[in-house]
Design a protein around this motif. Structure first.
Motif, mmCIF file in Angstrom:
data_model
loop_
_atom_site.group_PDB
_atom_site.id
_atom_site.type_symbol
_atom_site.label_atom_id
_atom_site.label_comp_id
_atom_site.label_asym_id
_atom_site.label_seq_id
_atom_site.Cartn_x
_atom_site.Cartn_y
_atom_site.Cartn_z
ATOM 1 N N PHE A 296 2.055 27.195 -41.685
ATOM 2 C CA PHE A 296 0.937 28.117 -41.786
ATOM 3 C C PHE A 296 0.558 28.284 -43.251
ATOM 4 N N TYR B 85 -1.094 31.149 -46.005
ATOM 5 C CA TYR B 85 -1.518 32.521 -46.275
ATOM 6 C C TYR B 85 -1.954 32.586 -47.729
ATOM 7 N N THR C 269 -9.908 31.747 -45.049
ATOM 8 C CA THR C 269 -9.393 30.671 -44.197
ATOM 9 C C THR C 269 -10.315 29.455 -44.247
ATOM 10 N N PHE D 192 -4.127 32.177 -42.605
ATOM 11 C CA PHE D 192 -4.288 33.616 -42.777
ATOM 12 C C PHE D 192 -4.887 33.905 -44.153
ATOM 13 N N ASP D 193 -5.759 34.920 -44.191
ATOM 14 C CA ASP D 193 -6.300 35.357 -45.478
ATOM 15 C C ASP D 193 -6.219 36.873 -45.569
ATOM 16 N N ILE E 202 -5.993 39.773 -42.783
ATOM 17 C CA ILE E 202 -4.776 40.253 -42.127
ATOM 18 C C ILE E 202 -4.070 41.287 -42.980
ATOM 19 N N LYS F 257 -1.840 40.643 -49.961
ATOM 20 C CA LYS F 257 -0.671 39.779 -50.105
ATOM 21 C C LYS F 257 0.532 40.491 -50.707
ATOM 22 N N SER G 273 1.280 43.123 -44.136
ATOM 23 C CA SER G 273 0.610 41.840 -43.920
ATOM 24 C C SER G 273 1.587 40.814 -43.350
ATOM 25 N N ILE H 199 1.666 38.874 -39.793
ATOM 26 C CA ILE H 199 1.765 37.420 -39.698
ATOM 27 C C ILE H 199 2.912 37.032 -38.767
ATOM 28 N N GLU I 289 1.750 37.398 -35.290
ATOM 29 C CA GLU I 289 0.812 36.333 -34.925
ATOM 30 C C GLU I 289 1.549 35.021 -34.656
#
Length: 234
Positions: free
Chosen positions: A121, A123, A128, A151-152, A155, A158, A163, A167, A170
């Motif tokens: 994934f 992030y 995205t 992901f950006d 969500i 950082k 967050s 994730i 998800e």
């Protein structure tokens, strides 16, 4: 010590897979040059219009181009900026004016981890859309098929543990089986707070200061050694 429990890897971009200089010296100047023209299409493009509405809500009565340039000057992580940058870069990649730059160790390891059954994934604070463009038009070919998701900041921030909790939900795996790779210590701190496993990429080209709170690696080959990523099979 090797960690045989890792089943998914979440990967940052800037300073992790891609030199910081590519983002700041290539992508950002390209966006700065082309954003004003994109803003002018706002009345005709619903995607642009939606982000302009968000800018108006954040800075009522302000010129959107001025707001965007100010956000770029401070490297702000506001979603409207990141989304509009992604739209500009999409055109640049499509026209061949841009090609995503990766460190040479990245693509071979991503392919190897994917083949071994590790779920991958991304992030990043970049949208995205921008993430898919960079990996889809990379100097190592189209790598988007290796990733299960992107992901950006939609969500969450950082540097917020929430967050990483989101994730984890998800992805659908226990968070202590998810490895997060980043060059930024504060992002890694937030991930650890959410019980993810972490490793800091300390790229000599980017002059990253090594963390004393997280395992460190200077490339993806070392990450693979530290966490036995190729043990997993689909």
């Amino acid at each position: 010590m090797a960690n045989p429990a890792i089943r998914a890897v979440v990967i940052d971009i800037e300073g992790t897979t891609t030199p910081i200089s590519f983002v700041h010296d290539v992508l950002f100047p390209f966006a700065r040059t082309h954003l004003p023209a994109l803003v002018r299409t706002g009345a005709f493009d619903p995607a642009v219009a939606a982000e302009l509405a968000a800018i108006e809500e954040a800075a009522p009565g302000s010129d959107p181009v001025t707001v965007l340039m100010g956000w770029m000057d401070t490297d702000a992580k506001h979603t409207p900026l990141k989304t509009l940058q992604g739209l500009v870069w999409r055109q640049g990649y499509a026209e061949g004016a841009l090609k995503g730059m990766l460190y040479p160790d990245v693509a071979p390891r991503l392919r190897k981890w994917h083949a071994a059954g590790c779920r991958l994934f991304v992030y990043s604070s970049g949208s995205t859309e921008a993430q898919r463009l960079l990996f889809g038009h990379s100097d190592a070919g189209d790598l988007t098929g290796l990733f299960d998701g992107f992901f950006d900041t939609r969500i969450g921030a950082k540097r917020s543990s929430g967050s990483y909790q989101a994730i984890g939900r998800e992805i659908g795996l226990p968070v202590d089986t998810i490895l997060f790779l980043s060059d930024v210590e504060e992002e890694l701190d937030a991930a650890v707070e959410a019980s993810l496993v972490t490793c800091q990429l300390v790229r000599p080209m980017d002059k990253t200061a090594a963390s004393e709170r997280h395992p460190t690696a200077d490339d993806f080959m070392r990450v693979e050694e530290l966490f036995d990523l190729v043990r997993w099979r689909a």
